[in-house]
Every structure is written in structure tokens, then in C-alpha cells.
Design an enzyme around this catalytic site. Structure first.
Site, mmCIF file in Angstrom:
data_model
loop_
_atom_site.group_PDB
_atom_site.id
_atom_site.type_symbol
_atom_site.label_atom_id
_atom_site.label_comp_id
_atom_site.label_asym_id
_atom_site.label_seq_id
_atom_site.Cartn_x
_atom_site.Cartn_y
_atom_site.Cartn_z
ATOM 1 N N TRP A 184 -13.749 -41.174 -0.277
ATOM 2 C CA TRP A 184 -14.941 -42.046 -1.085
ATOM 3 C C TRP A 184 -16.891 -41.578 -0.197
ATOM 4 O O TRP A 184 -15.972 -40.965 0.804
ATOM 5 C CB TRP A 184 -15.263 -43.545 -0.083
ATOM 6 C CG TRP A 184 -16.123 -44.178 -1.028
ATOM 7 C CD1 TRP A 184 -16.897 -44.380 -2.479
ATOM 8 C CD2 TRP A 184 -17.317 -44.619 -0.386
ATOM 9 N NE1 TRP A 184 -17.350 -44.688 -2.418
ATOM 10 C CE2 TRP A 184 -18.607 -45.076 -0.881
ATOM 11 C CE3 TRP A 184 -17.562 -44.233 0.675
ATOM 12 C CZ2 TRP A 184 -19.055 -44.899 -0.643
ATOM 13 C CZ3 TRP A 184 -18.932 -44.659 1.565
ATOM 14 C CH2 TRP A 184 -19.989 -45.249 0.391
ATOM 15 N N GLU A 225 -12.082 -42.716 -4.362
ATOM 16 C CA GLU A 225 -11.927 -43.684 -5.182
ATOM 17 C C GLU A 225 -13.631 -43.855 -6.069
ATOM 18 O O GLU A 225 -14.686 -42.767 -5.886
ATOM 19 C CB GLU A 225 -12.370 -44.608 -4.194
ATOM 20 C CG GLU A 225 -13.637 -45.750 -4.194
ATOM 21 C CD GLU A 225 -13.181 -46.329 -2.758
ATOM 22 O OE1 GLU A 225 -12.614 -46.136 -1.385
ATOM 23 O OE2 GLU A 225 -13.814 -48.024 -2.878
ATOM 24 N N LYS A 227 -17.626 -45.587 -8.141
ATOM 25 C CA LYS A 227 -17.976 -46.403 -7.576
ATOM 26 C C LYS A 227 -19.608 -46.966 -9.102
ATOM 27 O O LYS A 227 -19.677 -45.781 -9.878
ATOM 28 C CB LYS A 227 -18.059 -46.474 -6.162
ATOM 29 C CG LYS A 227 -19.210 -46.988 -6.211
ATOM 30 C CD LYS A 227 -19.496 -47.490 -4.225
ATOM 31 C CE LYS A 227 -19.782 -48.981 -3.610
ATOM 32 N NZ LYS A 227 -19.870 -49.147 -1.994
ATOM 33 N N ASP A 258 -11.538 -49.755 -6.709
ATOM 34 C CA ASP A 258 -12.051 -50.967 -5.270
ATOM 35 C C ASP A 258 -12.577 -52.177 -6.530
ATOM 36 O O ASP A 258 -13.608 -51.594 -7.458
ATOM 37 C CB ASP A 258 -13.178 -50.348 -4.491
ATOM 38 C CG ASP A 258 -13.795 -50.813 -3.475
ATOM 39 O OD1 ASP A 258 -14.306 -52.164 -3.927
ATOM 40 O OD2 ASP A 258 -13.578 -50.409 -2.714
ATOM 41 N N HIS A 261 -15.679 -52.220 -7.080
ATOM 42 C CA HIS A 261 -16.542 -51.002 -7.804
ATOM 43 C C HIS A 261 -16.973 -50.943 -8.793
ATOM 44 O O HIS A 261 -17.656 -50.104 -9.596
ATOM 45 C CB HIS A 261 -16.312 -49.886 -7.499
ATOM 46 C CG HIS A 261 -15.994 -49.709 -5.363
ATOM 47 N ND1 HIS A 261 -16.380 -48.260 -5.269
ATOM 48 C CD2 HIS A 261 -16.524 -50.006 -4.601
ATOM 49 C CE1 HIS A 261 -15.868 -48.633 -4.038
ATOM 50 N NE2 HIS A 261 -16.240 -50.104 -3.863
ATOM 51 N N HIS A 285 -8.132 -51.322 -3.413
ATOM 52 C CA HIS A 285 -8.953 -51.218 -2.610
ATOM 53 C C HIS A 285 -9.231 -53.128 -2.918
ATOM 54 O O HIS A 285 -9.898 -53.171 -3.825
ATOM 55 C CB HIS A 285 -10.497 -50.953 -2.180
ATOM 56 C CG HIS A 285 -9.812 -49.538 -1.435
ATOM 57 N ND1 HIS A 285 -10.928 -48.941 -0.769
ATOM 58 C CD2 HIS A 285 -9.098 -48.886 -1.010
ATOM 59 C CE1 HIS A 285 -11.035 -48.089 -0.330
ATOM 60 N NE2 HIS A 285 -9.426 -48.560 0.078
ATOM 61 N N ASP A 293 -21.700 -55.706 -4.705
ATOM 62 C CA ASP A 293 -20.621 -54.920 -3.761
ATOM 63 C C ASP A 293 -20.448 -54.993 -2.359
ATOM 64 O O ASP A 293 -20.680 -54.825 -1.601
ATOM 65 C CB ASP A 293 -20.080 -53.686 -4.019
ATOM 66 C CG ASP A 293 -19.140 -53.326 -3.035
ATOM 67 O OD1 ASP A 293 -17.393 -53.312 -2.706
ATOM 68 O OD2 ASP A 293 -18.837 -51.801 -2.510
ATOM 69 N N ASP A 295 -17.693 -56.694 -0.455
ATOM 70 C CA ASP A 295 -17.059 -57.330 0.235
ATOM 71 C C ASP A 295 -16.670 -58.040 1.069
ATOM 72 O O ASP A 295 -16.207 -58.381 2.747
ATOM 73 C CB ASP A 295 -17.265 -55.615 1.411
ATOM 74 C CG ASP A 295 -16.995 -54.562 0.906
ATOM 75 O OD1 ASP A 295 -15.982 -54.062 0.100
ATOM 76 O OD2 ASP A 295 -17.811 -53.541 0.643
ATOM 77 N N ASP A 325 -10.001 -53.888 1.286
ATOM 78 C CA ASP A 325 -11.377 -53.414 1.468
ATOM 79 C C ASP A 325 -12.690 -54.345 1.944
ATOM 80 O O ASP A 325 -13.080 -54.955 0.560
ATOM 81 C CB ASP A 325 -11.632 -52.532 0.542
ATOM 82 C CG ASP A 325 -13.062 -51.212 1.407
ATOM 83 O OD1 ASP A 325 -13.377 -52.070 2.059
ATOM 84 O OD2 ASP A 325 -13.042 -50.241 0.705
#
Ligand code: RNT
Ligand code: ZN
Length: 418
Positions: A184, A225, A227, A258, A261, A285, A293, A295, A325
Site C-alpha cells: 500500500w 491495496e 484506496k 480494505d 477504502h 483488510h 477511512d 479505522d 486493519d
């Protein structure tokens, strides 16, 4: 000895054609890759006390007790793993190497800097996954790495990623389970770019250089990855979804999706059966974005349930690596690991307990009313008794029993880290 509650649950699911014994066997055989970076807010150990800078990702919060050394991170991980049922994996970033206090440039790292992790993982029966760290570095500060316009900067990051693949391969070889090394990069523009094409051409060429050396898939897999946007790359991300989907399809690479993302209204679950038509392998993820995003810790929520349902319904578990993640620095970090991993496992368990054959029959018969009613009524089946049984068989505490251990660990260890 199984509990009476489990015996009742077993019967309840059997009446829908679901064998909970088989479900528990699949659950026990499916590892989740825990992300090391939840333990120290993506700081790493290149320098003591390093913090996340740049790179379009951000940990927020200042809860006390983050791991400051390899030893502390491992101790925290051991604590977390003891509270999670099953055998899992650890996902390391390149900045978490054992550099012995020395400055090692990122393009000069090698398997020797991860030998102590390999030994640690081996002694605990864990697999390892890996990631180049293309952020928190002077050569990433202007927001570009593998797609940088300066060939010398690109070359530095190409060398770093090549070094990481070799480390990943050494891990996979030593541990007898393939390491997924996921690329990434933060590359992108805060404001409107004039040239969207150039960086993407350069990224494709850089990736081809990174992946030039063939590595046996039995020990190592390459993932990329995508995004939508990041902090500081709101207007343009070089490695967009279309970019990496095309790259993974044409180069037969693993695609990493992810959950944070994409646009918040997009369903990542819905992408699984599309991308697996074309890419050989998927890396997830598992994360939770709140408005962006962000997390946040993974929950037992509808998007996560839907994602795991798709993996199970499509028979995709053998072609999917499941990683977490998220990084929340505002709560106890060990609890964040335990809670998020247990929630991911619960979502998987719920998906495995779904009578998908019956649902498909209803659908094939055009009975969409029956399909909807069944989907809703499945929600009140005695899932918790099956989960408790899983924890019991795996020698892990059940719900409501693990947090006191984390709280004691906080008092005895985390609170001492000043
Ligand atoms: C960033 C990506 C990436 C990182 C980790 C630390 O938006 O999700 O996976 O979170 O590599
Ligand atoms: Zn990610």
C-alpha cells in the site's frame, strides 16, 4: 464437556440443515491476521518513540500504555492472543524490524532483521504476513513513493519493496505457511492534479520492477491495496480501485480490499464475487470507517457480517486471506485487538451458521418473501451458545470473561509505561 445450551443450539441449527460441528471445525481452521500496528499507533521501531507522520493515515487518541519496544509489543500481542479463540497470524510492517538500535535504511532491510519475529511466531505456531512501509519517511514526505516523478526516489522505494518480498518469502519458508506481502502506498494529490496519467504509468512500471523476481506461491503471495482517498490525497490517489483491479487481473496478483477504502455507501461485500471472477486471490483488510477511512475497531455489524457471508456463500474462504486493519489510540490497545478479532470471528461464525442452501432454494423458486423472512428469523437463533462453545474448546475466555484480564494487564504493565 459441551454445555446444555450448546446441545440445544446444535439441534436448532440442525433443523435448518446446519451441522455446528462442521462449522466449528471450519471456524477453528480459519486464521485472522492481526495487524501489529494496533499496538503502537503505527509507530514502529526504526527509532525509539517514532510516531506516524504523513502517509495519509492517522491514529487519533492518546490512551496511555502504547508499546514502545519490540518486547512490549510482543508481550501485548501474547496477552491479546491468549484472549482470542483459535490459531491466528501476525501482520508486520517493515518498520517493526529488530534493528538492534542501529539505523538501517529501508532499502537495506533483510530477513535477518525479522529473524526474532520468525522465531517468536514459530514458537507460538503463528503464520506471518508482511508490508513494505512506504510512509513515515523523508522520501515519502512529499506524498509520492513508487509513483514519484524522480526516478531516484522511485528506485529507493522499489528496492524497499523488493527487500520486503524477500523478507516475506523468508517468513513463509521458515513457517511453512505462505506470507502475504501487501503493497500500500500513500501516493496522491491533495488538490486537483494536472496529470493523472503519469503517476499511474510510473506506478505500474515500478510495481512490475518490484515483482520481477518470481517467488513460489507456496511460500509467498503479493498483494496490492487500492484506496479512494486519504488525508492529504483527497483529490487524487494514484493507486485507485480501477488501477489495482486492472493490475491484479493482468499480473495475477492478490487484490487487497480494505473496508475503509471506498465511498461510505459502497458495499465491500458486494465486490468479493466480482473481483474473484478475475483475480486469483483476495486479501481483506477488515476495518470500520466512521464517515471516512477512520479505522475504528471492527464490530459485529451489518457490513462486516455481509462481507463474511459473501466469503462463505461463494465458497471463497480458500481463496481469501483475512487481515485486520484498524488503529484506535483512544482506548486500551490490547482490548482493541481482542474485541476486533473476536468480532471478525463472530461474523465468520454467523456466516458459517447460515443455511445458505435453503436461502438459495427459496430464491430459485422466486420466493423472495420467504427468503427475507428466513434471513430475519436467523438473527434470533442461539448463535451465542455456539460461540461460547468455540471459546471453550479453544481454551479462550468467553464473552464477559476476557476484559478483566486486560484490565489487570493494564494496571500491572501498560500503566507503568510512562
Ligand atoms: C492505509 C491502508 C494500509 C495501512 C497499513 C498500516 O490506508 O489501509 O493498509 O492501514 O498498511
Ligand atoms: Zn488497509
Amino acid at each position: 464437556m459441551s454445555t446444555p445450551a450448546y446441545a440445544l443450539a446444535r439441534e436448532a441449527y440442525a433443523s435448518f440443515g446446519i451441522d455446528t460441528e462442521q462449522v466449528l471445525a471450519t471456524l477453528a481452521a480459519t486464521p485472522i491476521s492481526l495487524h501489529c500496528w494496533q499496538g503502537d499507533d503505527v509507530g514502529g521501531f526504526e527509532r525509539a518513540g517514532a510516531t506516524l507522520e504523513g502517509g495519509g493515515i492517522q491514529a487519533t487518541g492518546n490512551y496511555p500504555g502504547k508499546a514502545r519496544t519490540l518486547a512490549e509489543l510482543r508481550q501485548d500481542l501474547d496477552t491479546a492472543l491468549s484472549l482470542i479463540p483459535g490459531k491466528h497470524r501476525l501482520n508486520l510492517h517493515a518498520i517493526y524490524g529488530d534493528f538492534g538500535g542501529k539505523k538501517v535504511e529501508r532499502n537495506a532491510i533483510g530477513p535477518e532483521h525479522f529473524q526474532s519475529w520468525i522465531d517468536w511466531a514459530k514458537s507460538r505456531g503463528l503464520g506471518l504476513d508482511f508490508n513494505p512501509t512506504c510512509f513515515s519517511h523523508p522520501l515519502a514526505n512529499d506524498g509520492f513513493t513508487l509513483s514519484h516523478r524522480d526516478a531516484a526516489v522511485r528506485q529507493f522505494w522499489i528496492e524497499h519493496a523488493i527487500a520486503c518480498r524477500r523478507i516475506g518469502a523468508a517468513m513463509g519458508q521458515a513457517l511453512g505457511t505462505p506470507t502475504v506481502t501487501n503493497v500500500w502506498i500513500p501516493d496522491g494529490h491533495k488538490d486537483l492534479p494536472a496529470d493523472r496519467k503519469g503517476p499511474r504509468e510510473r506506478l505500474a512500471a515500478s510495481l512490475d520492477a518490484v515483482f520481477k523476481e518470481p517467488i513460489d506461491e507456496r511460500i509467498h503471495r503479493d498483494a496490492v491495496e487500492c484506496k479512494l482517498f486519504g488525508i492529504g490525497s483527497e483529490s487524487y490517489v494514484v493507486g485507485s480501485h480501477e488501477f489495482y483491479l486492472g493490475y491484479a487481473v493482468t499480473r495475477k496478483k492478490t487484490l487487497c480490499l480494505d473496508m475503509g477504502h471506498f465511498h461510505p455507501t459502497e458495499s465491500v461485500a458486494d465486490k468479493v464475487s466480482s473481483v474473484l471472477q478475475y483475480v486469483p486471490y483476495l486479501l481483506l483488510h477488515v476495518s470500520r470507517g466512521v464517515r471516512w477511512d477512520s479505522d475504528h475497531v471492527v464490530l459485529l455489524d451489518d457490513p462486516t457480517r455481509a462481507l463474511f457471508e459473501e466469503l462463505v456463500r461463494g465458497g471463497f474462504l480458500p481463496r481469501t486471506a483475512i487481515g485486520l486493519d484498524y488503529f484506535d489510540a483512544s482506548i486500551n490497545r490490547v482490548a482493541a485487538w481482542v474485541l476486533g478479532t473476536r468480532n471478525a470471528l463472530k461474523c465468520l461464525l454467523l456466516a458459517l451458521l447460515e443455511p445458505s442452501a435453503r436461502l438459495r432454494e427459496l430464491e430459485a423458486a422466486g420466493d423472495h418473501t420467504g427468503r427475507l423472512v428466513l434471513l430475519e428469523e436467523l438473527k434470533t437463533l442461539p448463535f451465542a451458545a455456539v460461540w461460547d462453545e468455540h471459546c471453550r474448546r479453544q481454551n479462550a475466555p468467553g464473552d464477559r470473561a476476557w476484559l478483566p484480564t486486560v484490565q489487570r494487564y493494564e494496571r500491572e504493565h501498560l500503566a507503568q509505561r510512562k
